[in-house]
Design an enzyme around this catalytic site. Structure first.
Site, PDB file in Angstrom:
ATOM      1  N   ASP A  35       1.211  -1.215   0.009  1.00  0.00           N
ATOM      2  CA  ASP A  35       0.154   0.176   0.257  1.00  0.00           C
ATOM      3  C   ASP A  35       1.003   1.170   0.397  1.00  0.00           C
ATOM      4  O   ASP A  35       1.531   1.144   0.640  1.00  0.00           O
ATOM      5  CB  ASP A  35      -0.975   0.157   1.219  1.00  0.00           C
ATOM      6  CG  ASP A  35      -1.607   1.725   1.219  1.00  0.00           C
ATOM      7  OD1 ASP A  35      -1.755   1.941   1.135  1.00  0.00           O
ATOM      8  OD2 ASP A  35      -3.450   0.685   1.165  1.00  0.00           O
ATOM      9  N   GLN A  98     -14.729   3.598   1.622  1.00  0.00           N
ATOM     10  CA  GLN A  98     -13.689   2.157  -0.089  1.00  0.00           C
ATOM     11  C   GLN A  98     -13.597   3.531  -1.261  1.00  0.00           C
ATOM     12  O   GLN A  98     -13.977   4.198  -1.257  1.00  0.00           O
ATOM     13  CB  GLN A  98     -14.668   1.592  -0.785  1.00  0.00           C
ATOM     14  CG  GLN A  98     -13.665   0.446  -2.156  1.00  0.00           C
ATOM     15  CD  GLN A  98     -14.605  -0.019  -2.807  1.00  0.00           C
ATOM     16  OE1 GLN A  98     -15.765  -0.692  -2.202  1.00  0.00           O
ATOM     17  NE2 GLN A  98     -13.467  -1.205  -3.485  1.00  0.00           N
ATOM     18  N   HIS A 104     -10.291  -5.107  -2.357  1.00  0.00           N
ATOM     19  CA  HIS A 104      -9.171  -5.098  -1.885  1.00  0.00           C
ATOM     20  C   HIS A 104      -9.392  -5.728  -0.371  1.00  0.00           C
ATOM     21  O   HIS A 104      -9.956  -5.261   0.183  1.00  0.00           O
ATOM     22  CB  HIS A 104      -8.099  -4.701  -2.517  1.00  0.00           C
ATOM     23  CG  HIS A 104      -7.976  -3.039  -1.923  1.00  0.00           C
ATOM     24  ND1 HIS A 104      -9.401  -1.877  -2.539  1.00  0.00           N
ATOM     25  CD2 HIS A 104      -7.941  -1.702  -0.423  1.00  0.00           C
ATOM     26  CE1 HIS A 104     -10.168  -0.783  -1.996  1.00  0.00           C
ATOM     27  NE2 HIS A 104      -8.965  -0.480  -1.348  1.00  0.00           N
ATOM     28  N   PHE A 105      -8.631  -6.373  -0.236  1.00  0.00           N
ATOM     29  CA  PHE A 105      -8.504  -6.495   1.248  1.00  0.00           C
ATOM     30  C   PHE A 105      -6.811  -5.956   1.831  1.00  0.00           C
ATOM     31  O   PHE A 105      -6.221  -5.598   0.629  1.00  0.00           O
ATOM     32  CB  PHE A 105      -7.897  -8.598   1.497  1.00  0.00           C
ATOM     33  CG  PHE A 105      -9.336  -9.344   1.648  1.00  0.00           C
ATOM     34  CD1 PHE A 105      -9.790  -8.865   2.696  1.00  0.00           C
ATOM     35  CD2 PHE A 105      -9.110 -10.347   0.611  1.00  0.00           C
ATOM     36  CE1 PHE A 105     -11.446  -9.912   2.721  1.00  0.00           C
ATOM     37  CE2 PHE A 105     -10.130 -10.804   0.725  1.00  0.00           C
ATOM     38  CZ  PHE A 105     -11.326 -11.098   2.005  1.00  0.00           C
ATOM     39  N   HIS A 106      -7.010  -5.522   2.919  1.00  0.00           N
ATOM     40  CA  HIS A 106      -5.809  -4.756   3.961  1.00  0.00           C
ATOM     41  C   HIS A 106      -5.678  -5.526   5.003  1.00  0.00           C
ATOM     42  O   HIS A 106      -6.097  -6.454   4.778  1.00  0.00           O
ATOM     43  CB  HIS A 106      -6.282  -3.702   4.281  1.00  0.00           C
ATOM     44  CG  HIS A 106      -6.911  -2.445   4.226  1.00  0.00           C
ATOM     45  ND1 HIS A 106      -5.993  -1.466   3.397  1.00  0.00           N
ATOM     46  CD2 HIS A 106      -7.802  -1.897   3.408  1.00  0.00           C
ATOM     47  CE1 HIS A 106      -7.159  -0.355   2.684  1.00  0.00           C
ATOM     48  NE2 HIS A 106      -7.848  -0.762   2.942  1.00  0.00           N
TER      49      HIS A 106
HETATM   50  P1  DGP Z   1      -9.203   1.611   0.337  1.00  0.00           P
HETATM   51  O1  DGP Z   1      -9.771   3.270   1.139  1.00  0.00           O
HETATM   52  O2  DGP Z   1      -9.945   1.181   1.296  1.00  0.00           O
HETATM   53  O3  DGP Z   1     -10.368   1.829  -1.196  1.00  0.00           O
HETATM   54  O4  DGP Z   1      -8.132   1.551   0.218  1.00  0.00           O
HETATM   55  C1  DGP Z   1      -7.559   2.319  -0.746  1.00  0.00           C
HETATM   56  C2  DGP Z   1      -5.737   1.793  -0.132  1.00  0.00           C
HETATM   57  O5  DGP Z   1      -5.157   1.632  -1.268  1.00  0.00           O
HETATM   58  C3  DGP Z   1      -4.952   3.221   0.844  1.00  0.00           C
HETATM   59  O6  DGP Z   1      -4.809   2.034   1.620  1.00  0.00           O
HETATM   60  C4  DGP Z   1      -4.249   3.347  -0.169  1.00  0.00           C
HETATM   61  C5  DGP Z   1      -3.987   2.653  -1.142  1.00  0.00           C
HETATM   62  N1  DGP Z   1      -3.751   3.267  -2.304  1.00  0.00           N
HETATM   63  C6  DGP Z   1      -4.157   4.320  -3.193  1.00  0.00           C
HETATM   64  N2  DGP Z   1      -3.424   4.784  -4.780  1.00  0.00           N
HETATM   65  C7  DGP Z   1      -2.474   3.046  -4.173  1.00  0.00           C
HETATM   66  C8  DGP Z   1      -1.919   3.207  -5.396  1.00  0.00           C
HETATM   67  O7  DGP Z   1      -1.562   4.349  -6.739  1.00  0.00           O
HETATM   68  N3  DGP Z   1      -0.351   1.949  -5.737  1.00  0.00           N
HETATM   69  C9  DGP Z   1      -0.787   1.932  -4.380  1.00  0.00           C
HETATM   70  N4  DGP Z   1       0.158   0.552  -3.895  1.00  0.00           N
HETATM   71  N5  DGP Z   1      -1.505   1.672  -3.099  1.00  0.00           N
HETATM   72  C10 DGP Z   1      -2.835   2.716  -3.460  1.00  0.00           C
END
Ligand code: DGP
Length: 141
Positions: A35, A98, A104-106
């Protein structure tokens, strides 16, 4: 509620190779990567390759595959970050928090309690790469 999939989201671009990611693991149906706005060191994401917005859109096969990958990389996160526990969570829809409309899973080492919530801050790429290498080295099975 089932939703319409937006093909332009950032995770769809990562899957198509149009945007970069620091990869942890990949198989036929899933991808795990760092992330870029981690809530704690070792925060990773697991996504299906199929186009699904929320958990309710996922096929049975992708659900199973995501769970298998979460279990594989989650154990590696605990081992790499030297902590005997981890947190797995996910959001469905904007209302639920979201921000990227691809399922996606965190997966986080330790607990969410007491750590900062979602930020728009990008982590240092070199630091993420070092953590990713440690996690990859701990994947077994
Ligand atoms: P959510 O709020 O559950 O949709 O989490 C989205 C997550 O994705 C957040 O923790 C930040 C991450 N994220 C956003 N943009 C990118 C990206 O371009 N690349 C990666 N690896 N993660 C990202």
């Amino acid at each position: 509620m089932e939703s319409t999939y937006d093909d332009n989201n950032i995770f769809a671009k990562i899957l198509r190779g149009e945007a970069p990611c620091i990869k942890i693991f990949e198989d036929e149906e899933t991808l795990a990567f760092m992330d870029v706005m981690p809530q704690t060191d070792g925060h990773i994401l697991v996504i299906p390759k199929e186009s699904a917005t929320t958990i309710y859109d996922l096929s049975d096969s992708a659900s199973t595959a995501c769970m298998r990958t979460v279990r594989l990389v989650g154990k590696a996160v605990e081992k790499a970050m030297e902590i005997d526990g981890s947190t797995v969570f996910q959001h469905n829809g904007k209302v639920a928090g979201q921000s990227v409309p691809h399922f996606h899973f965190h997966v986080l080492p330790g607990s969410l309690f007491g750590i900062k919530g979602h930020t728009a801050e990008f982590a240092d790429q070199e630091k993420l790469k070092v953590i990713a290498e440690k996690i990859r080295a701990c994947i077994t099975g």
